[in-house]
Design an enzyme around this catalytic site. Structure first.
Site, PDB file in Angstrom:
ATOM      1  N   ASP A  52      74.024  35.925 129.316  1.00  0.00           N
ATOM      2  CA  ASP A  52      74.630  34.775 128.663  1.00  0.00           C
ATOM      3  C   ASP A  52      73.559  33.871 128.077  1.00  0.00           C
ATOM      4  O   ASP A  52      73.704  33.336 126.967  1.00  0.00           O
ATOM      5  CB  ASP A  52      75.488  34.018 129.671  1.00  0.00           C
ATOM      6  N   GLU A 102      77.577  40.837 128.073  1.00  0.00           N
ATOM      7  CA  GLU A 102      76.456  39.961 128.414  1.00  0.00           C
ATOM      8  C   GLU A 102      75.493  40.658 129.376  1.00  0.00           C
ATOM      9  O   GLU A 102      74.267  40.496 129.269  1.00  0.00           O
ATOM     10  CB  GLU A 102      76.977  38.670 129.030  1.00  0.00           C
ATOM     11  N   ASP A 138      82.102  39.967 129.948  1.00  0.00           N
ATOM     12  CA  ASP A 138      81.060  39.859 130.976  1.00  0.00           C
ATOM     13  C   ASP A 138      80.110  41.050 130.920  1.00  0.00           C
ATOM     14  O   ASP A 138      78.886  40.900 131.054  1.00  0.00           O
ATOM     15  CB  ASP A 138      81.696  39.780 132.368  1.00  0.00           C
ATOM     16  N   GLU A 146      75.029  39.464 134.050  1.00  0.00           N
ATOM     17  CA  GLU A 146      75.901  38.683 133.171  1.00  0.00           C
ATOM     18  C   GLU A 146      75.363  37.260 133.019  1.00  0.00           C
ATOM     19  O   GLU A 146      75.313  36.716 131.902  1.00  0.00           O
ATOM     20  CB  GLU A 146      77.307  38.649 133.761  1.00  0.00           C
TER      21      GLU A 146
END
Length: 229
Positions: free
Chosen positions: A49, A121, A118, A45
Site C-alpha cells: 500500500d 498490494e 489486498d 499488503e
C-alpha cells in the site's frame, strides 16, 4: 524454490521474474490458508500500500506540475483505492492464482474485491522486496498506465478540475449560468459565469457555451488556487 506453472504464468503477466519465488507465493496466500509455516499476505499488503501510494503521488506530481494539493488528492485517492487495485488484479488474472482456504473458495473468494485489492498490494510489496523500489514502481506504472493517463487528461479539463477542487473542500459542484448571448446564429458569443458555493465567481466569453464554461472554470480555478497559496 521453483514457481508452479500458474504462478510462473502470473509472474510473466506482471512482467517480473522473481529471484525469490517465495515472496510471490506469500503475496497470493490469503489468511484463510495461512499457517505457522505458511504466512499470509497481510504484512505484504501493508507494505505494498505504501509503495503504491508513493508511486502514484510521484506520478501525479510529475504529470501535472501546476496542480495544487487540493486537485491532486482526489486523483490520488481514485488511483490507490481498493476498487482500482481490484480492477488491476482482474486484468492480470490475480484471482486465478490466489491461495485460499476452503471457506473462501466456497464463497467466491477469487472474485471478492477486498481480497483482490489486498492481494494486488501484496504483489507490489513482493516485487519491491525482490528487486527494489524502481522495479516495483515500473511495474505499477505499467499496470496502472491507462488510469494514470486518464487522470492526467482529466487534469486538462478545467470544469472537472474546478469540481474536484470544490469537492475536496466539501463544497457543492460549481454552477454555470449564461449571462448573455450576443452575435448572430452563425457567430454567437456566449458570456458564462462560473460560481462556487462560497459565492466566488469568474466570467468568460467564447463562441460556444462549452468553450465559455471551460474558460470561466479555468479563470475561477486560477483565482481559487492563488487564494490557497
Amino acid at each position: 524454490m521453483k514457481l508452479s506453472a500458474d504462478l510462473a504464468g502470473f509472474s510473466a503477466r506482471i512482467g517480473h521474474q522473481f529471484r525469490r519465488p517465495e515472496l510471490l507465493l506469500r503475496a497470493v496466500t490469503h489468511s484463510s490458508l495461512a499457517s505457522a509455516t505458511r504466512p499470509s499476505n497481510e504484512r505484504l499488503e501493508f507494505l505494498g500500500d505504501r509503495v503504491l501510494g508513493l508511486t502514484m503521488a510521484e506520478a501525479l506530481f510529475s504529470a501535472d506540475r501546476g496542480a495544487a494539493e487540493g486537485l491532486l488528492a482526489p486523483r490520488f485517492n481514485a488511483l490507490v483505492r481498493q476498487e482500482t487495485c481490484a480492477d488491476v488484479a482482474r486484468e492480470v488474472g490475480l484471482g486465478d492464482v490466489l491461495k485460499l482456504g476452503r471457506s473462501e473458495m466456497m464463497t467466491g473468494g477469487r472474485r471478492k474485491e477486498a481480497l483482490l485489492g489486498d492481494a494486488m498490494e501484496a504483489v507490489i510489496a513482493a516485487v519491491y522486496l525482490d528487486a527494489g523500489f524502481e522495479t516495483a514502481r515500473d511495474m505499477v506504472l505499467r499496470l496502472w498506465g491507462a488510469r494514470i493517463a486518464a487522470a492526467a487528461e482529466k487534469a486538462r479539463d478545467a470544469k472537472s478540475a474546478l469540481q474536484e477542487w470544490a469537492q475536496a473542500r466539501g463544497m457543492a459542484p460549481p454552477v454555470y449560468a449564461v449571462l448573455e448571448r450576443a452575435g448572430s446564429d452563425h457567430e454567437p458569443l456566449f458570456t458564462i459565469e462560473a460560481r462556487l458555493e462560497n459565492d466566488a465567481t469568474a466570467t468568460a466569453q467564447a463562441g460556444s457555451k462549452r468553450a465559455a464554461e471551460q474558460a470561466a472554470a479555468q479563470a475561477l480555478l486560477a483565482r481559487m488556487e492563488a487564494g490557497d497559496d
